[in-house]
Design a protein around this motif. Structure first.
Motif, mmCIF file in Angstrom:
data_model
loop_
_atom_site.group_PDB
_atom_site.id
_atom_site.type_symbol
_atom_site.label_atom_id
_atom_site.label_comp_id
_atom_site.label_asym_id
_atom_site.label_seq_id
_atom_site.Cartn_x
_atom_site.Cartn_y
_atom_site.Cartn_z
ATOM 1 N N LEU A 129 0.852 -1.177 0.000
ATOM 2 C CA LEU A 129 0.000 0.000 0.000
ATOM 3 C C LEU A 129 0.891 1.232 0.000
ATOM 4 N N MET A 130 0.508 2.244 -0.772
ATOM 5 C CA MET A 130 1.192 3.525 -0.703
ATOM 6 C C MET A 130 0.487 4.378 0.340
ATOM 7 N N ILE A 131 1.232 4.820 1.358
ATOM 8 C CA ILE A 131 0.664 5.676 2.387
ATOM 9 C C ILE A 131 0.589 7.102 1.857
ATOM 10 N N LEU A 132 -0.582 7.689 1.970
ATOM 11 C CA LEU A 132 -0.815 9.050 1.499
ATOM 12 C C LEU A 132 -0.945 9.975 2.707
ATOM 13 N N ASP A 133 -0.259 11.107 2.654
ATOM 14 C CA ASP A 133 -0.384 12.110 3.707
ATOM 15 C C ASP A 133 -1.639 12.934 3.448
ATOM 16 N N THR A 134 -2.671 12.694 4.248
ATOM 17 C CA THR A 134 -3.934 13.428 4.068
ATOM 18 C C THR A 134 -4.110 14.521 5.114
ATOM 19 N N GLY A 135 -3.012 14.859 5.813
ATOM 20 C CA GLY A 135 -3.100 15.955 6.760
ATOM 21 C C GLY A 135 -2.337 15.781 8.052
ATOM 22 N N ILE A 136 -1.883 14.556 8.357
ATOM 23 C CA ILE A 136 -1.176 14.346 9.619
ATOM 24 C C ILE A 136 0.243 14.900 9.574
ATOM 25 N N HIS A 137 0.865 14.896 8.391
ATOM 26 C CA HIS A 137 2.221 15.427 8.172
ATOM 27 C C HIS A 137 3.263 14.735 9.053
ATOM 28 N N ARG A 138 3.026 13.466 9.332
ATOM 29 C CA ARG A 138 3.983 12.664 10.093
ATOM 30 C C ARG A 138 4.560 11.545 9.238
ATOM 31 N N LEU A 139 3.759 11.030 8.360
ATOM 32 C CA LEU A 139 4.181 9.999 7.423
ATOM 33 C C LEU A 139 3.298 10.085 6.191
ATOM 34 N N GLY A 140 3.740 9.453 5.133
ATOM 35 C CA GLY A 140 2.949 9.437 3.909
ATOM 36 C C GLY A 140 3.511 10.349 2.840
ATOM 37 N N VAL A 141 3.320 9.931 1.599
ATOM 38 C CA VAL A 141 3.746 10.734 0.460
ATOM 39 C C VAL A 141 2.705 11.828 0.219
ATOM 40 N N SER A 142 3.155 13.001 -0.180
ATOM 41 C CA SER A 142 2.215 14.080 -0.452
ATOM 42 C C SER A 142 1.420 13.745 -1.709
ATOM 43 N N PRO A 143 0.161 14.158 -1.801
ATOM 44 C CA PRO A 143 -0.676 13.814 -2.958
ATOM 45 C C PRO A 143 -0.068 14.221 -4.301
ATOM 46 N N ASP A 144 0.677 15.326 -4.325
ATOM 47 C CA ASP A 144 1.238 15.778 -5.601
ATOM 48 C C ASP A 144 2.461 14.970 -6.032
ATOM 49 N N GLN A 145 2.984 14.131 -5.150
ATOM 50 C CA GLN A 145 4.136 13.284 -5.504
ATOM 51 C C GLN A 145 3.762 11.816 -5.662
ATOM 52 N N ALA A 146 2.515 11.485 -5.381
ATOM 53 C CA ALA A 146 2.095 10.084 -5.357
ATOM 54 C C ALA A 146 2.126 9.443 -6.730
ATOM 55 N N GLU A 147 1.730 10.170 -7.767
ATOM 56 C CA GLU A 147 1.705 9.573 -9.101
ATOM 57 C C GLU A 147 3.107 9.215 -9.563
ATOM 58 N N ALA A 148 4.091 10.058 -9.269
ATOM 59 C CA ALA A 148 5.472 9.769 -9.660
ATOM 60 C C ALA A 148 5.988 8.527 -8.942
ATOM 61 N N LEU A 149 5.655 8.388 -7.657
ATOM 62 C CA LEU A 149 6.087 7.201 -6.915
ATOM 63 C C LEU A 149 5.409 5.954 -7.463
ATOM 64 N N ALA A 150 4.125 6.044 -7.777
ATOM 65 C CA ALA A 150 3.427 4.891 -8.356
ATOM 66 C C ALA A 150 4.067 4.471 -9.669
ATOM 67 N N ARG A 151 4.398 5.430 -10.509
ATOM 68 C CA ARG A 151 5.028 5.112 -11.795
ATOM 69 C C ARG A 151 6.379 4.431 -11.581
ATOM 70 N N ASP A 152 7.157 4.952 -10.645
ATOM 71 C CA ASP A 152 8.472 4.383 -10.354
ATOM 72 C C ASP A 152 8.336 2.946 -9.865
ATOM 73 N N MET A 153 7.367 2.698 -8.990
ATOM 74 C CA MET A 153 7.158 1.347 -8.467
ATOM 75 C C MET A 153 6.727 0.392 -9.570
ATOM 76 N N LEU A 154 5.802 0.832 -10.394
ATOM 77 C CA LEU A 154 5.267 -0.045 -11.435
ATOM 78 C C LEU A 154 6.296 -0.355 -12.520
ATOM 79 N N CYS A 155 7.161 0.602 -12.800
ATOM 80 C CA CYS A 155 8.118 0.432 -13.896
ATOM 81 C C CYS A 155 9.437 -0.198 -13.461
#
Length: 232
Positions: A129-155
């Motif tokens: 699972l990709m952890i998304l930072d939805t406001g806690i700002h303690r862990l998780g990828v920021s929403p604007d960087q999530a697509e790049a991480l998904a692409r990197d993982m898939l490729c």
């Protein structure tokens, strides 16, 4: 009777416990959600079995120790709530994937690459699972960087199988009132579902969403974009 107890000790009213388990299970089932309770709250195989009997679809763990105990007891599937780092930790998680269905979590390119390398070294592949930072700002990828991480993982990370997005809106614990809780739950679900739709369309995926926060539970129940609830 109580005078004979060694302290420290805790006592459970089993009637209340079973009633609470049944109530939460009924609410999640009624809302069409899967319930994966967090076991770090009780760290008890006996209570995990009661949760399974009540209908829990799986379990959320805070540590590899908790995950290993559940898997060895046949209480799967299991999700690890947090990303892990350090070669020893990652190699251990790679080995644990042999015990049963263990879903791991990542929240950065560095973390994902390190996990991928550990799995490859063990000849294993894992659902993540990709952890998304939805406001806690303690862990998780920021929403604007999530697509790049998904692409990197898939490729580039063949040992990782991206199956979903997760969040922990833990900032809800400091919410001043019910309306603030409702707003946090809504924003959390909107971010998860919005990103899920973008990634599904961009990469032809069928991702699930999972969110966990006890204060938000009664509001997240009604969000159509959340599939799995993971309260503590």
């Amino acid at each position: 009777m109580f005078e004979d107890l060694q302290t420290p000790a805790y006592l459970l009213d089993m009637d209340i416990l079973r009633r609470n388990l049944s109530r939460v299970q009924h609410l999640t089932a009624q809302a069409g959600k899967a319930l994966w309770p967090m076991t770090k709250t009780h760290k008890s195989l006996a209570l995990a079995r009661l949760q399974r009997e009540a209908g829990a679809a799986g379990f959320l763990c805070g540590t590899p120790d908790e995950a290993e105990a559940l898997l060895k007891s046949g209480l799967e599937p299991v999700m690890l709530a947090y990303p892990a780092m350090g070669r020893a930790n990652l190699m251990r998680l790679a080995r644990l994937t042999r015990l049963g269905r263990l879903i791991l979590s990542v929240d950065s390119p560095e973390n994902a690459r390190a996990l991928n390398e550990a799995l490859l070294a063990q000849g294993q592949r894992a659902e993540v699972l990709m952890i998304l930072d939805t406001g806690i700002h303690r862990l998780g990828v920021s929403p604007d960087q999530a697509e790049a991480l998904a692409r990197d993982m898939l490729c580039h990370m063949k040992a990782l199988k991206l199956i979903g997005l997760a969040s922990h809106p833990g900032h809800a614990y400091s919410a001043p009132n019910e309306e603030a809780l409702r707003r946090i739950a809504q924003q959390d679900g909107d971010l998860l579902d919005g990103l899920r739709q973008r990634l599904n369309q961009a990469f032809s995926l069928n991702l699930l969403t999972a969110s966990g926060c006890t204060p938000c539970l009664r509001f997240s129940l009604n969000h159509p974009g959340i599939d799995i609830l993971r309260p503590g």
